[in-house]
Write an enzyme that holds these catalytic residues in place. Structure first.
Site, mmCIF file in Angstrom:
data_model
loop_
_atom_site.group_PDB
_atom_site.id
_atom_site.type_symbol
_atom_site.label_atom_id
_atom_site.label_comp_id
_atom_site.label_asym_id
_atom_site.label_seq_id
_atom_site.Cartn_x
_atom_site.Cartn_y
_atom_site.Cartn_z
ATOM 1 N N LYS A 78 0.839 -1.204 0.000
ATOM 2 C CA LYS A 78 0.000 0.000 0.000
ATOM 3 C C LYS A 78 0.875 1.256 0.000
ATOM 4 O O LYS A 78 0.607 2.207 -0.748
ATOM 5 C CB LYS A 78 -0.938 -0.003 1.206
ATOM 6 C CG LYS A 78 -2.072 -0.987 1.076
ATOM 7 C CD LYS A 78 -2.951 -0.987 2.315
ATOM 8 C CE LYS A 78 -4.118 -1.949 2.166
ATOM 9 N NZ LYS A 78 -4.995 -1.938 3.363
ATOM 10 N N SER B 55 -0.876 0.342 6.089
ATOM 11 C CA SER B 55 -1.293 -0.564 7.155
ATOM 12 C C SER B 55 -2.321 -1.527 6.597
ATOM 13 O O SER B 55 -3.124 -1.173 5.739
ATOM 14 C CB SER B 55 -1.888 0.233 8.327
ATOM 15 O OG SER B 55 -2.157 -0.612 9.415
ATOM 16 N N ASP B 56 -2.258 -2.756 7.083
ATOM 17 C CA ASP B 56 -3.247 -3.753 6.695
ATOM 18 C C ASP B 56 -3.416 -4.716 7.857
ATOM 19 O O ASP B 56 -2.471 -4.973 8.600
ATOM 20 C CB ASP B 56 -2.827 -4.512 5.439
ATOM 21 C CG ASP B 56 -4.010 -5.235 4.819
ATOM 22 O OD1 ASP B 56 -4.761 -4.577 4.068
ATOM 23 O OD2 ASP B 56 -4.198 -6.429 5.109
ATOM 24 N N GLN B 57 -4.610 -5.230 7.982
ATOM 25 C CA GLN B 57 -4.905 -6.111 9.110
ATOM 26 C C GLN B 57 -5.467 -7.433 8.634
ATOM 27 O O GLN B 57 -6.302 -7.468 7.729
ATOM 28 C CB GLN B 57 -5.906 -5.441 10.043
ATOM 29 C CG GLN B 57 -6.180 -6.228 11.307
ATOM 30 C CD GLN B 57 -7.164 -5.499 12.194
ATOM 31 O OE1 GLN B 57 -8.342 -5.432 11.877
ATOM 32 N NE2 GLN B 57 -6.679 -4.935 13.277
ATOM 33 N N GLY C 106 -0.251 -5.224 10.060
ATOM 34 C CA GLY C 106 0.991 -4.879 9.383
ATOM 35 C C GLY C 106 1.100 -3.367 9.284
ATOM 36 O O GLY C 106 0.104 -2.671 9.083
#
Length: 192
Positions: free
Chosen positions: A52, A68-70, A105
């Protein structure tokens, strides 16, 4: 100091970042979020967070870009955003009386230097034993269909838990502010 960009269209992440009282812009990155074959939840969250940030780098030179990623995992199963009532009901039914680990992340890309710091912040939720009626009432009241794990901890979702375990509750919402502060400070950012 380089301007700050949040690589996300998530209103939850924007609200969290605003808590730091920093000026920032945001833009939505266009990336493929499909997991790779046999990719675990931790690696997926970190890979997508970095992707991203890097996706917006060409359009935003001389910026600090936050990605950010979850992901959420119940055992070895990765739980995504349910998007529908039926899938959310199934996720919460499966999580009843079990623990779900959320892995957020986080990437901070300095597009001037090319340095990208990447980390992953875990947070575990221990669910109460939930009845079908409790799950239905919760889903009808809060409609958390755009949330991994099918709940909103910042709302009524907290009532579904027996306990939580982790260092930074903001990671559960999708942007771990404690770790992000560390990364920003290492880039020379002055945080009030």
């Amino acid at each position: 100091m380089l301007p700050l960009l949040l690589a996300s269209s998530s209103p939850y992440r924007r609200e969290l970042l605003a808590r730091l009282k920093l000026n920032f812009k945001y833009a939505s990155p266009n990336i493929d979020e499909t997991p790779h074959p046999s990719e675990n939840a931790r690696h997926l969250a970190m890979r997508l967070a970095e992707a991203k940030a890097r996706a917006l780098a060409p359009a935003y030179p001389n910026h600090l870009i936050i990605g950010s990623d979850q992901t959420a995992s119940l055992g070895d199963q990765i739980l995504g955003k349910p998007m529908t009532f039926d899938r959310a009901f199934k996720q919460l039914s499966n999580a009843s009386d079990k623990s779900v680990t959320f892995l957020t992340g986080l990437a901070l890309l300095n597009t001037q230097s090319g340095v990208c710091q990447v980390d992953c912040v875990p947070f575990t939720v221990h669910f109460r034993e939930l009845t079908s009626g409790q799950i239905k009432r919760y889903l009808q009241a809060e409609q958390p269909f755009d949330c991994a794990g099918s709940f909103k901890v910042e709302g009524m979702g907290i009532t579904l838990f027996r306990s939580t375990e982790g260092e930074d509750v903001t990671s559960l919402i999708g942007l771990p502010l404690i770790r992000l502060t560390d990364l920003l400070l290492s880039e020379g950012m002055i945080i009030p």
